[in-house]
Write a protein that holds these residues in place. Structure first.
Motif, PDB file in Angstrom:
ATOM      1  N   GLU A  84       0.845  -1.378   0.079  1.00 58.79           N
ATOM      2  CA  GLU A  84       0.095  -0.136  -0.129  1.00 58.79           C
ATOM      3  C   GLU A  84       1.007   1.121   0.063  1.00 58.79           C
ATOM      4  OE1 GLU A  84      -2.618   2.402  -0.654  1.00 58.79           O
ATOM      5  OE2 GLU A  84      -3.425   0.365  -0.489  1.00 58.79           O
ATOM      6  N   THR A  85       0.479   2.101  -0.760  1.00 65.34           N
ATOM      7  CA  THR A  85       1.344   3.385  -0.788  1.00 65.34           C
ATOM      8  C   THR A  85       0.987   4.350   0.210  1.00 65.34           C
ATOM      9  OG1 THR A  85      -0.418   4.613  -2.166  1.00 65.34           O
ATOM     10  CG2 THR A  85       1.267   3.263  -3.653  1.00 65.34           C
ATOM     11  N   LEU A  86       1.821   5.182   0.665  1.00 65.01           N
ATOM     12  CA  LEU A  86       1.780   6.015   1.752  1.00 65.01           C
ATOM     13  C   LEU A  86       0.679   7.210   1.318  1.00 65.01           C
ATOM     14  CD1 LEU A  86       2.671   7.711   4.276  1.00 65.01           C
ATOM     15  CD2 LEU A  86       4.205   8.772   3.010  1.00 65.01           C
ATOM     16  N   LEU A  87       0.585   7.493   0.310  1.00 70.23           N
ATOM     17  CA  LEU A  87      -0.241   8.827  -0.263  1.00 70.23           C
ATOM     18  C   LEU A  87      -1.524   8.348  -1.133  1.00 70.23           C
ATOM     19  CD1 LEU A  87       2.584  10.913  -1.325  1.00 70.23           C
ATOM     20  CD2 LEU A  87       1.506  11.042   0.556  1.00 70.23           C
ATOM     21  N   ASP A  88      -2.531   8.958  -1.045  1.00 68.97           N
ATOM     22  CA  ASP A  88      -3.533   8.584  -1.996  1.00 68.97           C
ATOM     23  C   ASP A  88      -3.268   9.153  -3.375  1.00 68.97           C
ATOM     24  OD1 ASP A  88      -4.399  11.315  -2.254  1.00 68.97           O
ATOM     25  OD2 ASP A  88      -5.592  11.198  -0.913  1.00 68.97           O
ATOM     26  N   GLU A  89      -4.049   8.799  -4.459  1.00 70.37           N
ATOM     27  CA  GLU A  89      -3.882   9.314  -5.904  1.00 70.37           C
ATOM     28  C   GLU A  89      -3.505  10.721  -6.047  1.00 70.37           C
ATOM     29  OE1 GLU A  89      -3.279   6.416  -7.812  1.00 70.37           O
ATOM     30  OE2 GLU A  89      -3.890   5.274  -6.143  1.00 70.37           O
TER      31      GLU A  89
END
Length: 401
Positions: free
Chosen positions: A297-302
């Protein structure tokens, strides 16, 4: 076998550097360093002139009022040079931080004796125009705002357009650290107003480390005379000497400049800023989709994911060991980057350099195989990390409301 795309593995048996720079360079760029150059020779002066003109041209709309001043040293040297040369000694800087590089700029101000106000957004959130407007309205002593274009600690691409609008609406001046974005993310002064920006040879233009450059309005350079705290980092003195003699004041990194000229020509041949940025964005999209398919999972959203570098949470599985994962990835030809966050364990994968989507597909395959060798069944992050992200983001929203 996976498609090699247009970017086969680097020659000389090198791994791909999945970092925000230094990065993987073309063989032609490396090859350009095989010749020795005299730093005072007319041929090298011609190279310096070509480099300066090409960099100004990359600004696009509104760049006619700007000039280029290359300076020896890494990116941090250039940030210090910009702050020390363009901020008067009795000025004050609003430093917008959401990671290590904004915090380093604040420390730089302290070290060189420039007053500053720090807005620290933490690891997850960008500074917004409304934040800037509020702080500037409350503190008339602030003369300049410093924004980080892409904060590579987290991978956030900060909203410099709205930051610029708020800065100039309040009658102040904007300086931009565009180390990891210039050359791939448009920064046209006719659309986003600023007085000066700095970047480095070993980032999105795909050169090698050794120098950076200032792109500044001539009027700001003229006003900077005698302002710097430093002999070597005086942007006005470097500019004045180059304008007069065509030379660098002190010994230039001749081989690095030769490599950078080749990188600039390749940048133009690819299609300039738009094409380079599109390739990096595609690299990101392919890699992020693949990594999420493994459970990462990425730290940031899109909204805030940059095309430069992406931060991923470490998996919750106790069998995951980053040091071992790093070595397994390196064995497969990919050097990734450790995390730089303060509250959760993470790592980063860069999207820039001489790579395309076919390479990024192989990165995902290498990550999958490395997890298998570690015995990690899923790369899903700890629930606590996701909860911490949400909690801190909400706190920052309330704090800046």
């Amino acid at each position: 076998m996976t498609d090699q795309g247009n970017f086969p593995p680097p020659k000389l048996g090198e791994p791909y550097l999945l970092t925000p720079g230094p990065l993987t360079t073309a063989y032609e760029v490396k090859e350009a360093m095989l010749r020795d150059w005299g730093s005072w020779d007319a041929d090298f002066r011609v190279m310096t002139d070509e480099m300066r003109m090409r960099l100004v041209a990359m600004l696009g709309e509104g760049g006619d009022d700007f000039t280029c001043v290359p300076m020896q040293g890494s990116g941090s040297y250039l940030v210090e040079a910009m702050l020390g040369s363009f901020v008067p000694r009795d000025g004050k800087v609003l430093v917008l931080a959401n990671g290590a590089y904004g915090l380093r700029a604040a420390k730089t101000c302290d070290t060189i004796g420039r007053a500053r106000h720090l807005l620290d957004m933490g690891d997850y959130m960008p500074p917004r125009g409304a934040d800037v407007a509020r702080i500037l309205a409350a503190d008339p002593a602030i003369t300049h705002v410093l924004a980080i274009h892409c904060e590579t600690s987290s991978g956030i691409l900060n909203p410099v357009a709205e930051i610029s609008a708020a800065t100039y609406a309040a009658g102040r001046k904007l300086l931009i650290d565009s180390m990891s974005a210039f050359g791939a993310v448009p920064l046209e002064p006719g659309k986003i107003r600023f007085e000066a920006m700095v970047s480095s040879a070993n980032k999105c233009i795909e050169g090698v480390p050794g120098f950076g450059f200032v792109l500044a309005r001539r009027s700001e350079l003229e006003a900077a005379k005698g302002r710097s705290h430093s002999l070597a980092l005086d942007v006005h003195a470097q500019w004045e000497y180059m304008e007069t003699t065509g030379q660098w004041r002190f010994t230039p990194p001749t081989h690095v400049v030769a490599a950078f000229i080749e990188a600039l020509r390749m940048h133009e041949a690819e299609g300039g800023v738009a094409a380079r940025g599109a390739r990096y964005a595609n690299n990101r999209d392919v890699m992020v989709a693949g990594m999420r398919g493994l459970g990462f999972e990425t730290l940031l959203d899109e909204t805030w994911l940059s095309p430069i570098i992406v931060t991923f949470f470490n998996p919750a599985d106790p069998k995951f060991d980053f040091a071992r994962f790093y070595e397994l990835m390196k064995d497969k030809g990919f050097i990734i980057y450790p995390g730089k966050l303060t509250v959760v364990d993470s790592f980063r994968i860069g999207c820039i350099g001489r790579m395309d989507a076919a390479v990024m597909t192989r990165v995902v395959e290498a990550a999958r195989d490395s997890l298998g060798e570690l015995g990690v069944a899923s790369a899903t992050p700890p629930a606590a990390a996701l909860e911490e992200r949400a909690k801190l983001a909400q706190a920052k929203v309330r704090e800046t409301a």
